[in-house]
Scaffold this active site. Structure first.
Site, PDB file in Angstrom:
ATOM      1  N   ASP A 271      25.985   3.683  73.378  1.00  0.00           N
ATOM      2  CA  ASP A 271      25.330   4.018  74.642  1.00  0.00           C
ATOM      3  C   ASP A 271      23.944   4.602  74.347  1.00  0.00           C
ATOM      4  O   ASP A 271      23.774   5.405  73.434  1.00  0.00           O
ATOM      5  CB  ASP A 271      26.181   5.027  75.428  1.00  0.00           C
ATOM      6  CG  ASP A 271      25.774   5.104  76.881  1.00  0.00           C
ATOM      7  OD1 ASP A 271      26.541   4.649  77.744  1.00  0.00           O
ATOM      8  OD2 ASP A 271      24.657   5.615  77.164  1.00  0.00           O
TER       9      ASP A 271
ATOM     10  N   THR B 218      26.721   2.295  87.152  1.00  0.00           N
ATOM     11  CA  THR B 218      25.284   2.003  87.308  1.00  0.00           C
ATOM     12  C   THR B 218      24.905   0.638  86.755  1.00  0.00           C
ATOM     13  O   THR B 218      23.876   0.090  87.129  1.00  0.00           O
ATOM     14  CB  THR B 218      24.426   3.079  86.600  1.00  0.00           C
ATOM     15  OG1 THR B 218      24.782   3.133  85.223  1.00  0.00           O
ATOM     16  CG2 THR B 218      24.625   4.443  87.235  1.00  0.00           C
TER      17      THR B 218
ATOM     18  N   HIS C 233      32.408  -2.547  81.742  1.00  0.00           N
ATOM     19  CA  HIS C 233      32.329  -1.891  80.425  1.00  0.00           C
ATOM     20  C   HIS C 233      33.235  -0.680  80.394  1.00  0.00           C
ATOM     21  O   HIS C 233      33.482  -0.036  81.405  1.00  0.00           O
ATOM     22  CB  HIS C 233      30.885  -1.503  80.089  1.00  0.00           C
ATOM     23  CG  HIS C 233      30.215  -0.672  81.135  1.00  0.00           C
ATOM     24  ND1 HIS C 233      29.683  -1.220  82.279  1.00  0.00           N
ATOM     25  CD2 HIS C 233      30.003   0.661  81.219  1.00  0.00           C
ATOM     26  CE1 HIS C 233      29.168  -0.268  83.031  1.00  0.00           C
ATOM     27  NE2 HIS C 233      29.360   0.895  82.414  1.00  0.00           N
TER      28      HIS C 233
END
Ligand code: 5GP
Ligand code: ZN
Length: 122
Positions: free
Chosen positions: A31, A94, A99
């Site tokens: 991330d 978002t 995921h």
């Protein structure tokens, strides 16, 4: 299955991102804004918008995805960890390509509260 949106960020990262692990139709990436010491994202190569559309996956594909999530955690040296899926805007999602967040080690609690959208609707 409709074709994925051309501007999907995670479709682009599936195609040419920095993959920590890959195989079996799934990739794991770091991330960009980690909220924990280890913060990986597991993405199916095949685009679906959200976990809500999981019915588009066969039972076999869904099972392989869960095993890939577990393998990603263990290959990262995690034994105790969190797995998180934000579903829909109200759930804090978002990026609209399914995921799984794999989170382990020390957490940034402020960022975790925001990621869990604790002040939000879901
Ligand atoms: P969501 O809020 O949809 O559950 O999670 C989206 C995640 O994608 C966020 O944790 C965010 O930090 C991460 N992210 C957004 N843009 C990028 C990017 O360009 N690269 C990577 N590796 N992660 C990203
Ligand atoms: Zn996509």
């Amino acid at each position: 299955m409709p074709s994925p949106p051309e501007d999907c960020l995670f479709c682009r990262l599936v195609a040419d991102g920095d993959h920590v692990y890959a195989g079996d139709g799934f990739v794991a990436i770091r991330d960009i804004n980690p909220i924990a010491e280890t913060h990986l994202l597991v993405l199916p190569e095949r685009h679906i918008d959200t976990f809500r559309e999981i019915g588009a996956f066969s039972d076999d594909e869904a099972g392989r995805m869960l095993r890939f999530v577990a393998k990603t955690a263990s290959a990262s040296g995690l034994e105790d960890y969190k797995v998180l899926v934000n579903v829909g805007e109200g759930g804090g999602q978002t990026v609209f390509h399914l995921h799984w967040h794999v989170l382990g080690g020390r957490f940034d609690t402020g960022k975790l509260a925001r990621a869990l959208d604790l002040d939000g609707a879901a």
